[in-house]
Design a protein around this motif. Structure first.
Motif, PDB file in Angstrom:
ATOM      1  N   GLU A  66       0.829  -1.197   0.000  1.00 24.08           N
ATOM      2  CA  GLU A  66       0.000   0.000   0.000  1.00 24.08           C
ATOM      3  C   GLU A  66       0.869   1.255   0.000  1.00 24.08           C
ATOM      4  OE1 GLU A  66      -3.813  -0.225   2.337  1.00 24.08           O
ATOM      5  OE2 GLU A  66      -2.772  -1.957   3.218  1.00 24.08           O
TER       6      GLU A  66
ATOM      7  N   GLY B 277      -7.096   1.362  -0.471  1.00 18.04           N
ATOM      8  CA  GLY B 277      -6.203   1.129   0.647  1.00 18.04           C
ATOM      9  C   GLY B 277      -6.961   0.867   1.934  1.00 18.04           C
ATOM     10  N   SER B 278      -6.234   0.566   3.002  1.00 16.71           N
ATOM     11  CA  SER B 278      -6.853   0.181   4.266  1.00 16.71           C
ATOM     12  C   SER B 278      -6.574   1.209   5.359  1.00 16.71           C
ATOM     13  CB  SER B 278      -6.306  -1.177   4.712  1.00 16.71           C
ATOM     14  OG  SER B 278      -4.927  -1.077   5.056  1.00 16.71           O
ATOM     15  N   ASN B 279      -7.464   1.270   6.324  1.00 11.92           N
ATOM     16  CA  ASN B 279      -7.252   2.121   7.489  1.00 11.92           C
ATOM     17  C   ASN B 279      -6.088   1.614   8.326  1.00 11.92           C
ATOM     18  OD1 ASN B 279      -9.382   3.872   6.891  1.00 11.92           O
ATOM     19  ND2 ASN B 279     -10.877   2.582   7.964  1.00 11.92           N
ATOM     20  N   GLU B 280      -5.871   0.302   8.315  1.00 12.76           N
ATOM     21  CA  GLU B 280      -4.764  -0.262   9.083  1.00 12.76           C
ATOM     22  C   GLU B 280      -3.423   0.264   8.572  1.00 12.76           C
ATOM     23  OE1 GLU B 280      -8.277  -2.820   9.514  1.00 12.76           O
ATOM     24  OE2 GLU B 280      -7.234  -1.982   7.772  1.00 12.76           O
ATOM     25  N   PHE B 281      -3.275   0.324   7.235  1.00 10.72           N
ATOM     26  CA  PHE B 281      -2.021   0.853   6.696  1.00 10.72           C
ATOM     27  C   PHE B 281      -1.890   2.338   7.014  1.00 10.72           C
ATOM     28  CE2 PHE B 281       0.381   3.011   3.359  1.00 10.72           C
ATOM     29  CZ  PHE B 281       1.593   2.352   3.469  1.00 10.72           C
ATOM     30  N   ARG B 282      -2.966   3.070   6.868  1.00 11.40           N
ATOM     31  CA  ARG B 282      -2.942   4.493   7.186  1.00 11.40           C
ATOM     32  C   ARG B 282      -2.440   4.723   8.609  1.00 11.40           C
ATOM     33  NH1 ARG B 282      -7.316   9.083   6.434  1.00 11.40           N
ATOM     34  NH2 ARG B 282      -6.886  10.369   8.249  1.00 11.40           N
TER      35      ARG B 282
ATOM     36  N   ARG C 234      -3.891   3.883  -1.179  1.00  9.42           N
ATOM     37  CA  ARG C 234      -4.180   3.043  -2.342  1.00  9.42           C
ATOM     38  C   ARG C 234      -3.285   1.819  -2.317  1.00  9.42           C
ATOM     39  NH1 ARG C 234      -6.368   2.934  -7.450  1.00  9.42           N
ATOM     40  NH2 ARG C 234      -5.078   2.148  -9.152  1.00  9.42           N
ATOM     41  N   ALA C 235      -3.830   0.699  -2.763  1.00  6.20           N
ATOM     42  CA  ALA C 235      -3.049  -0.525  -2.890  1.00  6.20           C
ATOM     43  C   ALA C 235      -2.370  -0.564  -4.256  1.00  6.20           C
ATOM     44  CB  ALA C 235      -3.949  -1.744  -2.720  1.00  6.20           C
TER      45      ALA C 235
ATOM     46  N   ARG D  40      -9.118 -12.124  -2.873  1.00  4.91           N
ATOM     47  CA  ARG D  40     -10.171 -11.159  -2.558  1.00  4.91           C
ATOM     48  C   ARG D  40     -10.933 -10.787  -3.827  1.00  4.91           C
ATOM     49  NH1 ARG D  40      -7.858  -6.335   0.941  1.00  4.91           N
ATOM     50  NH2 ARG D  40      -5.768  -7.134   1.224  1.00  4.91           N
TER      51      ARG D  40
END
Length: 397
Positions: A222, A281-286, A309-310, A395
């Motif tokens: 990400e 993208g994910s909140n975890e990466f943020r 973004r992934a 996914r």
């Protein structure tokens, strides 16, 4: 020769331009508009550097050749996509025998001017960073970044101007070899005959050439874009392309981009995914990225997140590209496996790929032959991925 190329990313377009320069008829097929928004080649910025781990094998030679060609393409088109900003690596170890130390010695032998700075010197040069006293900074002023989406558009324009046919929104569903050539079948049911076909489909390549796909890992990483309060502190000329010791963190980032934000991302093996996965993208990466930045680049850690973004890596088990005939094939060539570091070489890859198509010897290309490179490695790499806590995922896209 009549050559068909599957994939309008940096590998495919580099091959198309080179093959056309050699007088071949060339057609490029891409499943989307070029640049295709979900292609690995498409992003706002990708680094260009020659600091590697160990001597770098063929990569230093290739990237220096690529830099010359990127400049030539800029001059031809009037575009500005390649920016020298300097590149700094923050290292926790820099002793004889370590990969980066040996790379520094190798570059010195080539006449490169790479500066080794103490933590204090690094902080004085770039006060935007928090650098610990036990860290070392490796700075190469040669390094920089390429505006990748704009660069792909530039390459596509050159290809078209030179007579390459670019067929957008033409999803290839099959490649078959015959005694007289190779056939490309597209989703609409059309078939096209060629003397040679190059499969440069990035993360989708394995669907067309399963024998190669068994040795490709499509992994998700990400990236995040941030608006900062004092953007002038991070402008080109004042702030470098940077990376944090990959053996410990693997974070990297770019100066203020044309779009008005900075970019941060992380390297390494990620979750194995389907190529058609959603790129959100994910909140975890943020949260992970902002926590890291608050310590390493506090101004970024206080910034406003514009987007997460992934992106997908098309990785090989040994991180080297695949540029070779498909197993058992004389007329189908595979050019893929950028492994997260392929884009910068776009200016030089065309010649390597075209030499395989033309059956011309190229010592640099020998590194990317398939041979027995992957015996036992693919399963080993997948096991490592699973042991790091990532699921083998399919996914929904």
């Amino acid at each position: 020769m009549n050559a068909g190329i599957i994939g309008g990313g940096v590998f495919g377009l580099a091959a198309a331009i080179e093959l056309r320069e050699r007088g071949h008829d060339v057609t490029v097929f891409d499943q989307g508009k070029v640049p295709y928004e979900n292609a690995t080649s498409t992003d706002v910025a990708k680094g260009i550097r020659r600091t590697w781990y160990g001597d770098g094998g063929p990569y230093v030679e290739l990237v220096e050749r690529a830099a010359v060609r990127w400049r030539a393409w800029e001059q031809r088109t009037g575009e500005s996509v390649y920016h020298k900003t300097g590149g700094m690596k923050i290292m926790r170890g820099f002793e004889p025998g370590s990969g980066m130390y040996e790379n520094w010695r190798y570059l010195q032998g080539r006449g490169a001017d790479v500066t080794i700075m103490t933590a204090k010197e690094g902080r004085e040069r770039y006060p935007q960073f928090v650098i610990d006293d036990d860290e070392v900074c490796v700075l190469d002023d040669w390094a920089g970044y390429i505006e990748s989406e704009r660069a792909v558009a530039m390459m596509a324009g050159i290809a078209r101007e030179d007579g390459v046919v670019v067929r957008e929104e033409s999803t290839v569903t099959a490649v078959e070899e015959s005694t007289g050539g190779a056939t490309i079948q597209v989703a609409e049911g059309e078939t096209h005959e060629f003397d040679r076909v190059v499969v440069a489909g990035g993360v989708w390549s394995g669907r067309l050439v399963p024998e190669v796909g068994r040795n490709l890992l499509v992994t998700l990483r990400e990236m995040m874009f941030i608006e900062v309060e004092e953007p002038e502190k991070f402008a080109r000329g004042r702030f470098p392309v940077w990376s944090d010791d990959p053996d410990v963190n693997g974070w990297y980032g770019f100066p203020l981009l044309r779009e008005g934000f900075v970019k941060v991302a992380i390297e390494g093996i990620g979750e194995i995914v389907d190529p058609d996965i959603d790129r959100a993208g994910s909140n975890e990466f943020r949260d992970e990225a902002m926590e890291y930045l608050r310590r390493r680049i506090p101004d970024w850690g206080r910034g406003r997140v514009v987007d997460v973004r992934a992106c997908l890596y098309c990785a090989t088990p040994d991180d080297h590209f695949i540029i070779d005939h498909a197993p058992g094939s004389e007329r189908v060539i595979v050019a893929t496996g950028g492994s997260g570091h392929g884009f910068k070489f776009g200016g030089a890859l065309g010649g390597v790929i075209a030499d395989v198509v033309d059956d011309v010897e190229n010592p640099l290309g020998d590194w990317f032959r398939i041979g027995d490179r992957f015996e036992g490695l693919a399963n080993q790499t997948r096991s490592v991925t699973e042991s790091r806590g990532y699921a083998l995922a399919q996914r929904e896209g």
